[in-house]
Design a protein around this motif. Structure first.
Motif, PDB file in Angstrom:
ATOM      1  N   UNK A  44      12.534  94.202 -52.393  1.00 60.76           N
ATOM      2  CA  UNK A  44      11.380  95.081 -52.539  1.00 60.76           C
ATOM      3  C   UNK A  44      10.323  94.557 -51.563  1.00 60.76           C
ATOM      4  N   UNK A  47       6.134  93.547 -68.590  1.00 63.55           N
ATOM      5  CA  UNK A  47       6.565  94.077 -67.295  1.00 63.55           C
ATOM      6  C   UNK A  47       7.970  94.600 -67.542  1.00 63.55           C
ATOM      7  N   UNK A  98      14.975  93.489 -60.182  1.00 60.59           N
ATOM      8  CA  UNK A  98      14.445  92.882 -58.949  1.00 60.59           C
ATOM      9  C   UNK A  98      12.937  93.053 -58.790  1.00 60.59           C
ATOM     10  N   UNK A 149       2.399  81.604 -58.645  1.00 62.48           N
ATOM     11  CA  UNK A 149       2.511  82.977 -59.137  1.00 62.48           C
ATOM     12  C   UNK A 149       3.989  83.377 -59.214  1.00 62.48           C
ATOM     13  N   UNK A 201       5.370  86.097 -58.578  1.00 61.33           N
ATOM     14  CA  UNK A 201       5.781  86.857 -57.389  1.00 61.33           C
ATOM     15  C   UNK A 201       6.197  85.888 -56.274  1.00 61.33           C
ATOM     16  N   UNK A 249      10.614  90.499 -52.222  1.00 64.61           N
ATOM     17  CA  UNK A 249      10.725  90.282 -53.659  1.00 64.61           C
ATOM     18  C   UNK A 249      12.080  90.732 -54.188  1.00 64.61           C
ATOM     19  N   UNK A 252      12.591  89.420 -59.847  1.00 62.43           N
ATOM     20  CA  UNK A 252      11.358  89.160 -60.601  1.00 62.43           C
ATOM     21  C   UNK A 252      11.634  89.086 -62.100  1.00 62.43           C
ATOM     22  N   UNK A 283       8.064  85.556 -65.859  1.00 60.26           N
ATOM     23  CA  UNK A 283       7.193  86.655 -65.475  1.00 60.26           C
ATOM     24  C   UNK A 283       5.781  86.386 -66.001  1.00 60.26           C
ATOM     25  N   UNK A 284       4.816  87.081 -65.423  1.00 56.12           N
ATOM     26  CA  UNK A 284       3.440  86.941 -65.892  1.00 56.12           C
ATOM     27  C   UNK A 284       3.362  87.368 -67.359  1.00 56.12           C
ATOM     28  N   UNK A 298       0.703  88.906 -50.884  1.00 54.79           N
ATOM     29  CA  UNK A 298       1.329  88.527 -52.170  1.00 54.79           C
ATOM     30  C   UNK A 298       0.598  87.286 -52.679  1.00 54.79           C
ATOM     31  N   UNK A 299       0.329  87.259 -53.987  1.00 58.29           N
ATOM     32  CA  UNK A 299      -0.407  86.116 -54.536  1.00 58.29           C
ATOM     33  C   UNK A 299       0.481  84.883 -54.639  1.00 58.29           C
TER      34      UNK A 299
END
Lengths: 229, 229
Positions: A153, A199, A218, B132, B134, B155, B158, B179-180, B219-220
């Motif tokens: 992505x 998410x 992904x 992060x 990401x 990415x 994730x 994940x966050x 991207x962070x």
């Protein structure tokens, strides 16, 4: 067009993320609910079947409101055409504010969050989904392949918030990208407590039924947030 | 190696995200603080200069703890070698738990969050940064270029949580991608209130001084979370 999507044809059960939403919804029986971006009224009818006291369904699309009215024969459900950018609601009048995939079209989320906070009773719930910022951010939001043939992505611009113009379903649709942090901090600043942040990803069971959803592992497409006044 | 990084040479002011951290830290004067992953002790000395009552600095690296002890001549600061995976802390003994870029090396964040929750007094603060998700998620976490020459962050994975092995500073370093949403929901489930979630980006002023940080807008790299018991 929109009416041909699985979620438009099959309603809530046609939406991949519905199971996750239902898991964080409060008990609906006896509740006064506002649905922001109600579309064809699927959620309003679901809430009515769960014995909600009342549902106010709001949408900017006259065509959707027309169809929602035709398909809902319950005095406890009322539909109105409304622009969420300028919406006003009576204060402390709802137990639950619900919204599915509408707020990423809203430029001024801070104003809307204030309106919703004031419209909820103390302890009232706010449950909503939006497109995930990872999904919204890129200049070209579409799968691509890296030099080794791996599906990726192509993330960029994540921290550049603001308008994104896409051609999904219609040409030149404008969405407003905000980071996950901005959305959460906006809610916190208005006084909401964050209860759940999801998410969305397919469950193992869903991957069995829909193997094509493995790409959703992904990068997340939907973001589900539950908060409380 | 690690000791040559800007943040190791110049301390807190050498860390791009320090301004953001400081903005969400509570008043430190009079506070009992635990610093999880204290490294060379920069934060312990900063907190002491802010009149913290005491600081307990914990790190798994004997070499770092040795240097931290050499560079800190204050009776109110104590350093100990500790493994955050198996850490135990006295209950209700700290006003602030702080951690900078350590928890992404921890496999069992749920256990650690419970330990920290119990170690804080009611109303106590928990402020930490991690890489992060990401930044951590991809199979190949490095900038690449798409077919049109645009810089992108490739990415993938994730939503596949778990170990990521990288060769940053040392070969085969294992980090744990979450994940966050998972990080936030873990904190909420333990009883924490989320106060602030920041996906670090350079300020305009920082971009003026460090134009090379503009890629951080795509991207962070760091995630900053402030929570409260």
């Amino acid at each position: 067009g929109y009416s041909q999507l699985s979620r438009s044809l099959y309603g809530l059960d046609g939406a991949a993320e519905w199971e996750s939403i239902r898991a964080v919804l409060p008990e609906l029986a006896g509740k006064r609910i506002v649905d922001l971006g109600c579309g064809f009224g699927w959620f309003a009818r679901y809430a009515t079947a769960q014995n909600a006291k009342s549902v106010l369904g709001l949408d900017i699309s006259e065509r959707m409101i027309d169809r929602a009215r035709r398909e809902t024969a319950t005095a406890s459900v009322r539909y109105e055409i409304a622009d969420l950018e300028t919406l006003e609601l009576p204060s402390a009048s709802f137990d639950l504010a619900y919204s599915s995939l509408a707020f990423h079209y809203i430029e001024d989320f801070g104003r809307l969050a204030t309106t919703i906070y004031n419209a909820l009773v103390a302890g009232g719930d706010f449950v909503f989904t939006i497109e995930h910022p990872i999904y919204m951010a890129p200049a070209k939001p579409a799968w691509t392949v890296d030099g080794e043939g791996r599906r990726i992505w192509p993330l960029d611009g994540y921290s550049r918030e603001g308008a994104r113009t896409t051609d999904w379903l219609a040409k030149g649709v404008v969405k407003y990208h905000r980071t996950l942090g901005t959305t959460l901090n906006t809610l916190i600043a208005k006084g909401f407590s964050i209860r759940h942040v999801e998410e969305w990803r397919p469950s193992d069971e869903q991957l069995g039924t829909h193997p094509e959803w493995s790409e959703e592992m992904d990068r997340p497409m939907f973001l589900l947030i539950a908060a409380q006044r």
